[in-house]
Design a protein around this motif. Structure first.
Motif, short mmCIF file in Angstrom:
data_model
loop_
_atom_site.label_atom_id
_atom_site.label_comp_id
_atom_site.label_asym_id
_atom_site.label_seq_id
_atom_site.Cartn_x
_atom_site.Cartn_y
_atom_site.Cartn_z
N LEU A 112 0.78 -1.24 0.00
CA LEU A 112 0.00 0.00 0.00
C LEU A 112 0.82 1.29 0.00
O LEU A 112 0.26 2.37 -0.21
CB LEU A 112 -0.93 0.00 1.22
N LYS A 113 2.13 1.21 0.21
CA LYS A 113 2.92 2.42 0.45
C LYS A 113 2.96 3.40 -0.71
O LYS A 113 3.20 4.59 -0.51
CB LYS A 113 4.33 2.07 0.91
N ARG A 114 2.71 2.95 -1.93
CA ARG A 114 2.77 3.85 -3.09
C ARG A 114 1.45 4.55 -3.39
O ARG A 114 1.39 5.39 -4.28
CB ARG A 114 3.24 3.08 -4.32
N ILE A 115 0.41 4.21 -2.65
CA ILE A 115 -0.89 4.84 -2.89
C ILE A 115 -0.85 6.27 -2.33
O ILE A 115 -0.53 6.47 -1.17
CB ILE A 115 -2.03 4.03 -2.21
N PRO A 116 -1.19 7.27 -3.16
CA PRO A 116 -1.21 8.64 -2.66
C PRO A 116 -2.27 8.82 -1.58
O PRO A 116 -3.33 8.19 -1.63
CB PRO A 116 -1.54 9.49 -3.88
N VAL A 117 -1.97 9.69 -0.60
CA VAL A 117 -2.88 9.92 0.52
C VAL A 117 -3.14 11.42 0.68
O VAL A 117 -2.20 12.22 0.67
CB VAL A 117 -2.30 9.36 1.84
N ILE A 118 -4.41 11.75 0.83
CA ILE A 118 -4.81 13.10 1.21
C ILE A 118 -5.23 13.01 2.67
O ILE A 118 -6.15 12.26 3.01
CB ILE A 118 -5.99 13.62 0.37
N MET A 119 -4.55 13.75 3.53
CA MET A 119 -4.94 13.82 4.93
C MET A 119 -5.96 14.93 5.08
O MET A 119 -5.77 16.03 4.56
CB MET A 119 -3.72 14.09 5.82
N LEU A 120 -7.01 14.64 5.81
CA LEU A 120 -8.11 15.58 6.01
C LEU A 120 -8.28 15.76 7.52
O LEU A 120 -8.40 14.77 8.24
CB LEU A 120 -9.37 14.97 5.40
N SER A 121 -8.26 17.01 8.00
CA SER A 121 -8.28 17.18 9.43
C SER A 121 -8.86 18.50 9.91
O SER A 121 -8.80 19.50 9.22
CB SER A 121 -6.86 17.07 9.98
N ALA A 122 -9.36 18.45 11.13
CA ALA A 122 -9.82 19.66 11.81
C ALA A 122 -8.62 20.41 12.40
O ALA A 122 -8.72 21.59 12.70
CB ALA A 122 -10.81 19.30 12.90
N ILE A 123 -7.49 19.73 12.57
CA ILE A 123 -6.29 20.42 13.06
C ILE A 123 -5.58 21.06 11.88
O ILE A 123 -5.71 20.61 10.75
CB ILE A 123 -5.32 19.48 13.83
N ASP A 124 -4.81 22.11 12.15
CA ASP A 124 -4.14 22.79 11.04
C ASP A 124 -2.89 22.04 10.59
O ASP A 124 -2.37 21.17 11.29
CB ASP A 124 -3.81 24.24 11.41
N ARG A 125 -2.43 22.38 9.41
CA ARG A 125 -1.30 21.69 8.79
C ARG A 125 -0.03 21.78 9.64
O ARG A 125 0.73 20.82 9.73
CB ARG A 125 -1.05 22.25 7.40
N ASP A 126 0.23 22.93 10.25
CA ASP A 126 1.45 23.09 11.06
C ASP A 126 1.47 22.12 12.24
O ASP A 126 2.51 21.52 12.53
CB ASP A 126 1.58 24.53 11.57
N THR A 127 0.33 21.95 12.91
CA THR A 127 0.24 21.02 14.04
C THR A 127 0.48 19.59 13.54
O THR A 127 1.22 18.82 14.14
CB THR A 127 -1.13 21.13 14.73
N PHE A 128 -0.15 19.25 12.42
CA PHE A 128 0.03 17.93 11.84
C PHE A 128 1.50 17.69 11.48
O PHE A 128 2.07 16.66 11.82
CB PHE A 128 -0.86 17.76 10.60
N SER A 129 2.11 18.65 10.80
CA SER A 129 3.51 18.52 10.37
C SER A 129 4.44 18.36 11.56
O SER A 129 5.38 17.57 11.52
CB SER A 129 3.92 19.72 9.53
N HIS A 130 4.18 19.13 12.62
CA HIS A 130 5.00 19.03 13.83
C HIS A 130 4.93 17.62 14.42
O HIS A 130 5.96 17.02 14.76
CB HIS A 130 4.54 20.06 14.87
N TYR A 131 3.74 17.08 14.53
CA TYR A 131 3.56 15.72 15.07
C TYR A 131 4.23 14.70 14.16
O TYR A 131 4.91 13.79 14.62
CB TYR A 131 2.07 15.41 15.24
N GLN A 132 4.02 14.86 12.86
CA GLN A 132 4.60 13.94 11.88
C GLN A 132 6.13 13.95 11.97
O GLN A 132 6.76 12.90 11.95
CB GLN A 132 4.13 14.33 10.47
N LYS A 133 6.73 15.13 12.09
CA LYS A 133 8.19 15.22 12.20
C LYS A 133 8.68 14.58 13.49
O LYS A 133 9.71 13.91 13.52
CB LYS A 133 8.63 16.68 12.12
N PHE A 134 7.95 14.78 14.58
CA PHE A 134 8.32 14.16 15.85
C PHE A 134 8.31 12.64 15.72
O PHE A 134 9.25 11.97 16.12
CB PHE A 134 7.36 14.59 16.97
#
Length: 141
Positions: A79-101
């Motif tokens: 499944l790793k090559r399937i493109p993903v759109i993340m949809l969220s009530a949280i903003d992108r910066d918060t998501f990116s921070h968590y993802q980087k952590f």
């Protein structure tokens, strides 16, 4: 003579029924076949059974985090090559921070999702991203 385009499956994973209905109707109106999942576990099972051209994944779900499901997708050989759109009530910066952590842990690095949209998504913007991602050459690395 009009060229017939291939109908593509899109997996929508969201535990909010209203959002699931909205996204499904929007995508079906554009000619996509929609596979619905109410949680990440169901989404991964359905993706393995019938790999979609694209996955739209809610970040915040009651049973499990969309970020955890995203990570599982990106570590899955099938499944790793399937493109993903993340949809969220949280903003992108918060998501990116968590993802980087999370990616800072040894052996845990995953790529950024192909797209991130805040809820509720603008219909036209979502469709444009979906069309762009589903028309990409599947053999790219």
């Amino acid at each position: 003579m009009e060229q017939r385009k291939e109908v593509k499956n899109i997996l929508v994973v969201d535990d909010e029924l209203d959002m699931l209905i909205f996204l499904s109707n929007l995508l079906m109106a554009e000619g996509f076949t929609v596979i619905e999942a109410k949680n990440g576990t169901e989404g991964i099972t359905k993706a393995r059974k019938n790999p979609p051209a694209l996955i739209i994944l809610d970040v915040m779900m009651s049973e499990e985090s969309g970020i955890q499901i995203y990570r599982l997708l990106k570590f899955d050989k099938q499944l790793k090559r399937i493109p993903v759109i993340m949809l969220s009530a949280i903003d992108r910066d918060t998501f990116s921070h968590y993802q980087k952590f999370e990616s800072s842990q040894p052996g845990q690095s995953v790529p950024e999702p192909e797209a991130f949209l805040e809820k509720p998504p603008e219909a036209e913007e979502l469709i444009n991203i979906v069309l762009e991602l589903t028309s990409m050459d599947k053999n790219h690395d």
